[in-house]
Design a protein around this motif. Structure first.
Motif, PDB file in Angstrom:
ATOM      1  N   ALA A  20      46.030  68.906   4.892  1.00  0.00           N
ATOM      2  CA  ALA A  20      44.967  69.730   5.464  1.00  0.00           C
ATOM      3  C   ALA A  20      43.625  69.204   4.987  1.00  0.00           C
ATOM      4  CB  ALA A  20      45.149  71.172   5.030  1.00  0.00           C
ATOM      5  N   ASP A  21      42.596  69.478   5.730  1.00  0.00           N
ATOM      6  CA  ASP A  21      41.276  68.963   5.410  1.00  0.00           C
ATOM      7  C   ASP A  21      40.242  70.085   5.446  1.00  0.00           C
ATOM      8  OD1 ASP A  21      42.077  66.057   5.430  1.00  0.00           O
ATOM      9  OD2 ASP A  21      42.682  66.656   7.433  1.00  0.00           O
ATOM     10  N   ALA A  22      39.045  69.781   4.998  1.00  0.00           N
ATOM     11  CA  ALA A  22      38.030  70.820   4.875  1.00  0.00           C
ATOM     12  C   ALA A  22      36.741  70.393   5.565  1.00  0.00           C
ATOM     13  CB  ALA A  22      37.820  71.143   3.401  1.00  0.00           C
ATOM     14  N   SER A  23      35.573  70.965   5.155  1.00  0.00           N
ATOM     15  CA  SER A  23      34.364  70.752   5.938  1.00  0.00           C
ATOM     16  C   SER A  23      33.108  70.865   5.093  1.00  0.00           C
ATOM     17  CB  SER A  23      34.316  71.753   7.084  1.00  0.00           C
ATOM     18  OG  SER A  23      34.424  73.059   6.577  1.00  0.00           O
ATOM     19  N   TYR A  73      38.203  67.969  -3.146  1.00  0.00           N
ATOM     20  CA  TYR A  73      37.185  68.542  -4.033  1.00  0.00           C
ATOM     21  C   TYR A  73      36.235  69.425  -3.260  1.00  0.00           C
ATOM     22  CZ  TYR A  73      34.466  64.531  -2.254  1.00  0.00           C
ATOM     23  OH  TYR A  73      33.845  63.602  -1.452  1.00  0.00           O
ATOM     24  N   ILE A  74      35.451  70.182  -4.019  1.00  0.00           N
ATOM     25  CA  ILE A  74      34.294  70.919  -3.501  1.00  0.00           C
ATOM     26  C   ILE A  74      33.078  70.341  -4.212  1.00  0.00           C
ATOM     27  CG2 ILE A  74      33.166  73.162  -3.259  1.00  0.00           C
ATOM     28  CD1 ILE A  74      35.932  74.449  -3.449  1.00  0.00           C
ATOM     29  N   VAL A 174      30.891  68.225  -8.922  1.00  0.00           N
ATOM     30  CA  VAL A 174      32.103  68.091  -8.118  1.00  0.00           C
ATOM     31  C   VAL A 174      33.229  68.826  -8.824  1.00  0.00           C
ATOM     32  CG1 VAL A 174      33.783  66.513  -7.081  1.00  0.00           C
ATOM     33  CG2 VAL A 174      31.376  65.841  -7.236  1.00  0.00           C
ATOM     34  N   VAL A 175      33.895  69.722  -8.115  1.00  0.00           N
ATOM     35  CA  VAL A 175      35.053  70.447  -8.650  1.00  0.00           C
ATOM     36  C   VAL A 175      36.286  69.922  -7.914  1.00  0.00           C
ATOM     37  CG1 VAL A 175      36.159  72.688  -8.960  1.00  0.00           C
ATOM     38  CG2 VAL A 175      33.673  72.483  -9.193  1.00  0.00           C
ATOM     39  N   TYR A 176      37.151  69.218  -8.627  1.00  0.00           N
ATOM     40  CA  TYR A 176      38.341  68.631  -8.007  1.00  0.00           C
ATOM     41  C   TYR A 176      39.464  69.661  -7.929  1.00  0.00           C
ATOM     42  CZ  TYR A 176      36.270  64.025  -8.030  1.00  0.00           C
ATOM     43  OH  TYR A 176      35.455  62.957  -7.767  1.00  0.00           O
ATOM     44  N   ILE A 177      40.240  69.582  -6.839  1.00  0.00           N
ATOM     45  CA  ILE A 177      41.323  70.521  -6.564  1.00  0.00           C
ATOM     46  C   ILE A 177      42.650  69.842  -6.852  1.00  0.00           C
ATOM     47  CG2 ILE A 177      42.371  72.036  -4.851  1.00  0.00           C
ATOM     48  CD1 ILE A 177      39.457  72.726  -5.578  1.00  0.00           C
ATOM     49  N   SER A 178      43.407  70.393  -7.772  1.00  0.00           N
ATOM     50  CA  SER A 178      44.702  69.820  -8.145  1.00  0.00           C
ATOM     51  C   SER A 178      45.880  70.670  -7.672  1.00  0.00           C
ATOM     52  CB  SER A 178      44.777  69.665  -9.672  1.00  0.00           C
ATOM     53  OG  SER A 178      44.585  70.920 -10.314  1.00  0.00           O
ATOM     54  N   LYS A 179      45.594  71.784  -6.981  1.00  0.00           N
ATOM     55  CA  LYS A 179      46.651  72.669  -6.515  1.00  0.00           C
ATOM     56  C   LYS A 179      46.329  73.133  -5.092  1.00  0.00           C
ATOM     57  CE  LYS A 179      48.748  77.207  -7.409  1.00  0.00           C
ATOM     58  NZ  LYS A 179      48.648  78.440  -8.224  1.00  0.00           N
ATOM     59  N   THR A 180      47.306  73.060  -4.213  1.00  0.00           N
ATOM     60  CA  THR A 180      47.122  73.499  -2.827  1.00  0.00           C
ATOM     61  C   THR A 180      46.970  75.010  -2.759  1.00  0.00           C
ATOM     62  OG1 THR A 180      48.451  71.647  -2.012  1.00  0.00           O
ATOM     63  CG2 THR A 180      48.163  73.530  -0.529  1.00  0.00           C
ATOM     64  N   GLY A 201      20.858  74.495   0.687  1.00  0.00           N
ATOM     65  CA  GLY A 201      21.656  73.361   0.227  1.00  0.00           C
ATOM     66  C   GLY A 201      22.935  73.248   1.030  1.00  0.00           C
ATOM     67  N   LYS A 202      23.921  72.543   0.500  1.00  0.00           N
ATOM     68  CA  LYS A 202      25.200  72.427   1.197  1.00  0.00           C
ATOM     69  C   LYS A 202      26.320  72.117   0.212  1.00  0.00           C
ATOM     70  CE  LYS A 202      24.302  67.582   2.483  1.00  0.00           C
ATOM     71  NZ  LYS A 202      24.184  66.630   3.615  1.00  0.00           N
ATOM     72  N   THR A 203      27.531  72.453   0.632  1.00  0.00           N
ATOM     73  CA  THR A 203      28.723  72.138  -0.149  1.00  0.00           C
ATOM     74  C   THR A 203      29.700  71.381   0.741  1.00  0.00           C
ATOM     75  OG1 THR A 203      29.680  74.307   0.408  1.00  0.00           O
ATOM     76  CG2 THR A 203      28.532  74.103  -1.702  1.00  0.00           C
ATOM     77  N   MET A 204      30.346  70.350   0.159  1.00  0.00           N
ATOM     78  CA  MET A 204      31.336  69.556   0.876  1.00  0.00           C
ATOM     79  C   MET A 204      32.731  69.950   0.404  1.00  0.00           C
ATOM     80  SD  MET A 204      28.379  67.862   0.723  1.00  0.00           S
ATOM     81  CE  MET A 204      27.380  66.642   1.562  1.00  0.00           C
ATOM     82  N   TRP A 205      33.548  70.411   1.353  1.00  0.00           N
ATOM     83  CA  TRP A 205      34.932  70.780   1.063  1.00  0.00           C
ATOM     84  C   TRP A 205      35.810  69.685   1.655  1.00  0.00           C
ATOM     85  CZ3 TRP A 205      36.093  76.300  -0.196  1.00  0.00           C
ATOM     86  CH2 TRP A 205      34.933  77.050  -0.395  1.00  0.00           C
ATOM     87  N   LYS A 206      36.360  68.843   0.813  1.00  0.00           N
ATOM     88  CA  LYS A 206      37.117  67.692   1.308  1.00  0.00           C
ATOM     89  C   LYS A 206      38.514  67.654   0.718  1.00  0.00           C
ATOM     90  CE  LYS A 206      37.231  63.404   0.100  1.00  0.00           C
ATOM     91  NZ  LYS A 206      38.607  63.033   0.468  1.00  0.00           N
ATOM     92  N   ASN A 207      39.436  67.252   1.574  1.00  0.00           N
ATOM     93  CA  ASN A 207      40.810  67.031   1.155  1.00  0.00           C
ATOM     94  C   ASN A 207      41.172  65.568   1.322  1.00  0.00           C
ATOM     95  OD1 ASN A 207      41.410  69.478   0.139  1.00  0.00           O
ATOM     96  ND2 ASN A 207      42.852  70.059   1.717  1.00  0.00           N
TER      97      ASN A 207
END
Length: 523
Positions: A20-23, A73-74, A174-180, A201-207
C-alpha cells in the motif's frame, strides 16, 4: 460466459497482492479547533505498510530518494505555526511557558494511549492537575501512554515558540514506519493562550512503492486488469459489429457506446492512480475527466437496461412518448452521480471519507431504486407482450435477461448490506487493506451484466429481420428462430428474400391493375 467470472476472480486475487502507498498532505494556514481542553488540528489518516528496507535515511536524503526505495515514512516539510499577537505578548510575560505545540503520530490500535480520565468520565487529551497527581503526567502536555508492543509509540515531537515571535518552524523530521497499520497525525496544543493558532506546510506519507493511499493502492493493478477485460470484450464485440454493420440495430449502437466508455474509464483510472502514486497529489484534470466519464457510463448503462426492458429495438422500434421521461431521468441521474463522485474523488487524498458524501449518496440511491422499479415493471410488460404474441425465441432471451437482472439486483442488495456492516464495524478504518474491494465489486458487477447483454444481443446478419419480425407480418417459427447471436444459412435467406420478392411482385401487379382500371373509369 464461464471465462468472465474466472477472469474477474483472478483480477481480485492479483489486485489484492502488493504494498500500500500513501500521499502528500498540504496545509495552508489551517486553523486549530478547540476539542475539550486542547487545540487540535488533524494532519491526516492513512494506511501504511511497513518498510522493506531497515536502514533509515536523514530528512535531506529522504527528500531526494526514489519513491520505490522500499522505505515507509511520514516526513515533515516546512511546517510553520502562527500565533496571535496577544498570545505572543502573554507568553513574553510568563516565565515558564513558551507556547508548546506537540506533534502526535499513533496507530489506530493505540488510540486509547492518547489522553486519560481520572474519574471514568469524559476523556481529557491534555494533562490536568488531577491527572498529574494520579498518573504522573506533565501538566500542560498531551497524555501519552506507551504502546504495549513498542514503547517508542505513540511518537510525540515538541515544537515551541521563542520569545515574542509570531511564528515558529518545525525541523524537517522523518518518522519511519516499521509496522503495517492505520496511522493518524495530530498537531495539539494544551496552552490556553494559543487560541487562533494556524499552521502551514506539508507532510509526505510514503510507503515502499509510492505515495498512493493504502486503500487505493490495489485499485491501480485492478484497473489494469479491468482495462484488459474491456479490451477483450471490445475485440469480440467490434469484430461482430464491423462484420454485420449493415444489420446493426440502434440498441447495438448503445451497447457499443457503453463498452467504449467502460474501456476509456478504466484506462483513465489507471493513469490517475499512476500519477497520484508518482507525485503524491491527485491530478485535478484527469480525476475530473475520469469521474465524468464514469458518471456518463453508469447513466448510459442504466438507460440501456431500461430501454431493453421496455423492448426497444426488439419489440418496439421507438420509445414513443416515454423518450422525454427516459432522457430526463438520465440527465438527473448523471448530475447526481457526477456530484457524488467529484466530492468523493477530486482532490481527496485521505483514507477517511468525508461527511458530505453521506448526504450526496441519498439522491443517488433513490434514483437507483426508482430505476430498478421502472426496469422490472417494464420488463414484466414486455414479457407479457411476447407471451401473448407467442414469440418463443424472443421470450426465451428476455427470460434469460430477466434472470440475469434479478441475480444482479440480489447481489447488489447483499453487497450493500455487507458494505454497511463493513463500515459500521470498522469506525477507525483498521481494515483498510480490504476496503478497495467495496468499489471494485461494482465495476465487476457492471462488467458481468454488460457481457450478458452483449451475448444476448450480439450483432448478426439476421438482426434486423429478427428485431422487427412482428411488424413484417406473420412468419413461421423457423424464421423467428434466427436469433441475434447466430447467423442464418445463405440458402434460407435467399429463399426468404425470393418469397418476399414474389409477394411484392404480386402486390405490384395487383396495384398496377387497379391503377389501369381507375384510369379507364376516369376516361
Amino acid at each position: 460466459m464461464g471465462w468472465v467470472p474466472c477472469c474477474l476472480i483472478f483480477a481480485l486475487l492479483i489486485s489484492a497482492t502488493g504494498s500500500a502507498d500513501a500521499s502528500i498532505h498540504v496545509y495552508d494556514r489551517d486553523p486549530f479547533r478547540e476539542v475539550g481542553n486542547a487545540y487540535l488540528l488533524s494532519g491526516g489518516s492513512e494506511g501504511i505498510v511497513a518498510s522493506r528496507t531497515a536502514a533509515p535515511l536523514p530528512a535531506h536524503k529522504a527528500a531526494r530518494s526514489s519513491i520505490d526505495d522500499g522505505r515507509s515514512y511520514i516526513r515533515f516539510d516546512n511546517i510553520t505555526f502562527w500565533r496571535s499577537k496577544d498570545a505572543a505578548d502573554q507568553h513574553q510575560k510568563m516565565e515558564h511557558s513558551t507556547g508548546l505545540i506537540q506533534v502526535i503520530i499513533f496507530e489506530a490500535v493505540d488510540r486509547d494511549n492518547i489522553g486519560g480520565s481520572p474519574y471514568g468520565g469524559q476523556r481529557s487529551i491534555c494533562c490536568t492537575p488531577d491527572l498529574a497527581k494520579l498518573e504522573g503526567c506533565k501538566q500542560g502536555e498531551v497524555i501519552r501512554i506507551p504502546s504495549a508492543t513498542n514503547s517508542n509509540w505513540p511518537v510525540v515531537l515538541n515544537v515551541q515558540f521563542n520569545g515574542n515571535y509570531l511564528s515558529t518552524h518545525m525541523d524537517n523530521k522523518v518518522v519511519y514506519i516499521s509496522k503495517t497499520g492505520m496511522y493518524n497525525l495530530f498537531f495539539i496544543s494544551c496552552d490556553p493562550t494559543l487560541k487562533g493558532l494556524t499552521m502551514s506546510g506539508k507532510t509526505m506519507w510514503k510507503n515502499p512503492d509510492g505515495y498512493l493511499p493504502g486503500r487505493m493502492a490495489p485499485l491501480m493493478k485492478f484497473y489494469v486488469i479491468m482495462a484488459l477485460a474491456y479490451v477483450l470484450l471490445s475485440l469480440i464485440w467490434f469484430s461482430q459489429y464491423v462484420r454485420y454493420w449493415k444489420d446493426i440495430l440502434q440498441l447495438q449502437h448503445c451497447i457499443t457506446a457503453v463498452i467504449a466508455l467502460g474501456l476509456f474509464e478504466t484506462t483513465l483510472w489507471y493513469f490517475e492512480y499512476a500519477h497520484f502514486n508518482n507525485t503524491g497529489t491527485r491530478p485535478l484534470g484527469i480525476t475530473t475527466w475520469v469521474v465524468t466519464v464514469g458518471a456518463l457510463r453508469r447513466t448510459l448503462s442504466r438507460l440501456l437496461i431500461l430501454c431493453v426492458s421496455m423492448g426497444y429495438g426488439v419489440v418496439r422500434p421507438t420509445l414513443g412518448g416515454l423518450t422525454i421521461k427516459v432522457l430526463l431521468l438520465g440527465v438527473t441521474y448523471f448530475l447526481a452521480s457526477e456530484l457524488l463522485n467529484i466530492t468523493e474523488y477530486v482532490g481527496t487524498i485521505n483514507d477517511v471519507a468525508g461527511r458530505a458524501r453521506v448526504f450526496l449518496v441519498l439522491p443517488d440511491a433513490l434514483l437507483d431504486a426508482f430505476l430498478i422499479l421502472w426496469i422490472f415493471t417494464s420488463l414484466s410488460r414486455t414479457l407479457d407482450q411476447l407471451q401473448a404474441k407467442r414469440s418463443s425465441v424472443k421470450l426465451d432471451i428476455y427470460r434469460k435477461f430477466s434472470n440475469a437482472l434479478a441475480v444482479t439486483v440480489i447481489a447488489s442488495v447483499a453487497w450493500i448490506g455487507f458494505e454497511v456492516y463493513f463500515k459500521a464495524t470498522d469506525p477507525f478504518n483498521e481494515r483498510w487493506q480490504g476496503a478497495w474491494m467495496i468499489n471494485a465489486f461494482w465495476d465487476i458487477l457492471a462488467y458481468v451484466l454488460l457481457c450478458v447483454i452483449c451475448y444476448l444481443w450480439a450483432p448478426s446478419q439476421s438482426s434486423q429481420r429478427y428485431a422487427y419480425s412482428d411488424e413484417m407480418g406473420d412468419e413461421s417459427d423457423d424464421d423467428e428462430a434466427q436469433s441475434l447471436c447466430k447467423g442464418s444459412p445463405k440458402g434460407d435467406i435467399s429463399l426468404v428474400k425470393q418469397d418476399r420478392k414474389e409477394k411484392n411482385g404480386e402486390s405490384a401487379d395487383v396495384s398496377d391493375l387497379e391503377d389501369e382500371m381507375e384510369e379507364d373509369k376516369r376516361e
